[in-house]
Each structure stands twice: as structure tokens, then as C-alpha cells.
Design an enzyme around this catalytic site. Structure first.
Site, short mmCIF file in Angstrom:
data_model
loop_
_atom_site.label_atom_id
_atom_site.label_comp_id
_atom_site.label_asym_id
_atom_site.label_seq_id
_atom_site.Cartn_x
_atom_site.Cartn_y
_atom_site.Cartn_z
N ASP A 9 5.87 10.91 6.76
CA ASP A 9 5.00 10.10 7.60
C ASP A 9 3.93 11.02 8.20
O ASP A 9 4.24 12.00 8.87
CB ASP A 9 5.84 9.46 8.71
CG ASP A 9 5.03 8.56 9.63
OD1 ASP A 9 3.78 8.58 9.55
OD2 ASP A 9 5.65 7.85 10.44
N GLY A 31 -1.83 -0.67 7.84
CA GLY A 31 -1.29 0.48 7.13
C GLY A 31 -1.26 1.75 7.94
O GLY A 31 -0.80 1.78 9.09
N ASP A 33 -3.70 3.39 9.28
CA ASP A 33 -4.56 3.28 10.45
C ASP A 33 -3.78 2.73 11.65
O ASP A 33 -3.86 3.25 12.77
CB ASP A 33 -5.75 2.38 10.12
CG ASP A 33 -6.87 2.45 11.15
OD1 ASP A 33 -6.87 3.39 11.96
OD2 ASP A 33 -7.76 1.58 11.11
N SER A 116 -7.31 4.74 0.76
CA SER A 116 -7.68 3.50 0.03
C SER A 116 -6.60 3.00 -0.93
O SER A 116 -6.84 2.04 -1.67
CB SER A 116 -8.99 3.67 -0.74
OG SER A 116 -10.09 3.73 0.14
N GLY A 118 -3.72 1.65 -0.13
CA GLY A 118 -2.93 0.56 0.44
C GLY A 118 -3.65 -0.77 0.38
O GLY A 118 -3.86 -1.34 -0.69
#
Length: 343
Positions: A9, A31, A33, A116, A118
Site C-alpha cells: 500500500d 482509488g 487518490d 491510470s 484503475g
């Protein structure tokens, strides 16, 4: 190592900077963000509200707040619409601009997600290839040392460009046919009695493994292999000789090997330092050695390749197919939960 791929993570990364894939208004709505905004706390939200809107590929910097990083570098990746609207170019600019910004900030370490991949729908194999190419190009061309980590959230969704061929190669060689096993035993028996040279075992193996293709001309490979066999040097001495023989500089070699400047210094200056198998193989890949030559280099530190080891089979697959892209190899090693090359 300068570039590594890990399953982690990104909000837990203890580094100077992490990269946040966002939209033009830093909404934190989806996601990665969302995860970064949630972990950082309201302070990040307040700072983002004061920033100018982003365009594709642009970056903006905020503090890390409750995250273990010092900075968050925000960038807006492209939405995948089929590849006809310069999506790849725009995505590459996200990685490059983030790296340039990190350099401006004096960051020594930075972590990226797969931007990009996700909700923006970019194919994961294309994202990975673009990310690796951009990061490796930056590392090779920059005179500044920086450790780059690519964090992959879902290992199962991680896609390789040669995944099917690699899987078939591993399956075939970890479950050898009776014919191959019988042939190998015969060759080893003859080798012990002096009826056949050890080198013939590898030649015999190649004749039964249809996936093996020559990496270089036979004469060129034999010349270098013969030269290496004549040497009786430590790994450090052998490495320096090979670098010279390949017409490379030390910096070119250790950067191509995904090895840090500090590790290269230890190899050449610390007599007690013994490089790991991953480090030795990293240099073999950087020097574009054949399998025979790689085995000879490994022997300088008492190591060898084995068909009982998935790690070794992956290395063998890429060498026999003439693919010496260490970052692509590391992506495959990550996929199969193996240690990556470099140090």
C-alpha cells in the site's frame, strides 16, 4: 536498489515523496487518490483546495501530513480511450515530471503507483511498460542518485507482456520430459567417466529445449566464454575486466544493472563483501552475457543456476530469448514472488 517493484500500500511507504494519481481538481474521490487523502487527513484537503487545476501530465506538490512521506507529488494521468489520443505519451510525462519534481525537492526516494491503471482504465501491462521505461530512462540519464519504488496493489492483476510464454517455459522446465531426464543422466554419467566434456551437457540441453534461442553468434559467445574460463579472478576483478571488454563505463554498467553506487563501491573496495546472487545476475544481465558466461560469473562467488528454482528459470528464460531488459525481468520476478535483480 535504484528501482524496485513491491506489493504494498503506497500510503505506508516511508520515503521522501509518494506520487498521487488524481484528477484536475485534486478531488480525492477514487482509488489511490481516495486512499492517500484518507490516510493524510484533512490538512491535505485544505492545501489541495488552494492549488491551481491540473492538466494531463502536470504535477503539483503538497506536504505529506499524516503520511510517513515528506511530500506528495500529485499528477493527473490520462483516461484510456483506445490509445489514439496520445495516452502513452501523456502517461510517460506523469512519471518523468514527477521524477524531475522530486529531484528539485532534493528527494532521495520516491514511490509510484501504477498511474491510470484503475478507474482511468489504462491496460495494466501498458502502464507497467511505460512506467518502467520512463523511470529507467531517468535513472540512466540523471547524475543524481534516487531510489524509486513502484507499488502494486493487486499482484494477481499484474500483467506481463510475455506472461504466457514465461509460464509455459517454467512449467516445461520444472516438469521435464522422460526423454530430457534420460538424456541429462546419460550426459552426466559420461562426463564423470571423461567420455564427454562438461560443456557438452549444456549443448545437449539446448537441443532438447526448443524454447532456447541463440543470444549471439556461436563464435562470439565461444570467444568470450573461452576468455572468461582463462581468468582466475575474484568477482570484483572479473566484473571490471568484463566491463572493459564490453566497452562500458563503470557508471553505465551499475546503472544498467539496477545497482546502487554504494553497492558497486563495496564490491570493488570491501574485501569482506560478498554480492548476493541477485546482484551477480544483475551484472550478468547488464553485460548481456550468455547462459554459459553467466554460469562462469556466478562461479566466482560459488553460485550457479538450477532448474529446481523458479527464480533461476525466469533468468534463464530471458537470457535464452535475448531479452536483457532488467526492469522487465524484475517485473516477471515480482509476478512470481521472487527477489528482484540489483541491490
Amino acid at each position: 536498489m535504484p528501482l524496485q517493484i513491491i506489493h504494498r500500500d503506497i500510503t505506508t511507504m516511508d520515503c521522501d515523496a509518494i506520487v498521487n494519481p488524481t484528477d484536475n481538481c485534486f478531488s480525492g474521490s477514487g482509488g489511490t487518490d481516495y486512499a492517500i487523502h484518507t490516510a493524510a487527513g484533512l490538512g491535505l484537503r485544505y492545501e489541495c483546495d488552494r492549488l491551481e487545476p491540473l492538466s494531463f501530465g502536470e504535477v503539483a506538490v503538497t506536504g505529506g501530513y499524516k503520511l510517513p512521506c515528506r511530500y506528495i507529488i500529485h499528477t493527473m494521468g490520462p483516461v484510456w480511450t483506445g490509445g489514439q489520443r496520445c495516452e502513452s505519451v501523456l502517461l510517460r510525462s506523469c512519471y518523468m515530471n514527477a521524477l524531475f519534481k522530486a529531484s528539485e525537492l532534493g528527494a532521495k526516494s520516491i514511490a509510484f503507483p501504477l498511474i491510470s491503471s484503475g478507474t482511468f482504465g489504462f491496460p495494466k501491462d501498458k502502464v507497467l511498460r511505460i512506467a518502467i521505461d520512463a523511470i529507467s530512462d531517468y535513472i540512466k540519464s540523471s547524475d543524481k542518485e534516487i531510489d524509486v519504488t513502484v507499488c502494486v496493489h493487486d499482484r494477481e492483476a499484474f500483467v506481463l507482456s510475455e506472461e504466457i510464454a514465461l509460464k509455459e517455459y517454467i512449467d516445461e522446465n520444472t516438469n521435464p520430459s522422460f526423454l530430457y531426464a534420460e538424456h541429462t543422466l546419460r550426459m552426466r554419467s559420461e562426463c564423470l567417466t571423461g567420455a564427454v566434456d562438461k560443456a557438452d551437457i549444456f549443448d545437449g540441453y539446448k537441443s532438447y529445449n526448443l524454447s532456447c534461442t541463440p543470444v549471439a553468434s556461436a563464435a562470439a559467445t565461444e570467444d568470450l566464454s573461452a576468455w572468461i574460463k582463462k581468468q582466475d579472478d575474484t568477482f570484483a576483478v572479473m566484473l571490471l575486466k568484463l566491463i572493459d571488454k564490453k566497452g562500458m563505463t563503470d557508471v553505465q554498467c551499475y546503472k544498467k544493472a539496477n545497482v546502487s553506487k554504494g553497492t558497486f563501491w563495496k564490491i570493488n573496495n570491501d574485501p569482506k563483501y560478498k554480492p548476493s546472487k541477485a546482484t551477480v545476475l544483475a551484472f550478468a544481465i547488464a553485460l548481456e552475457l550468455s547462459l554459459d558466461e553467466t554460469e562462469l560469473l556466478l562461479k566466482t562467488v560459488g553460485l550457479s543456476l538450477s532448474h529446481s528454482n523458479v527464480f533461476d528459470l525466469i533468468i534463464e528464460f530471458y537470457i535464452t530469448n535475448g531479452n536483457y531488459d532488467i526492469y522487465e525481468i524484475n517485473a516477471a520476478l515480482f509476478k512470481y514472488d521472487q527477489v528482484c535483480l540489483g541491490c
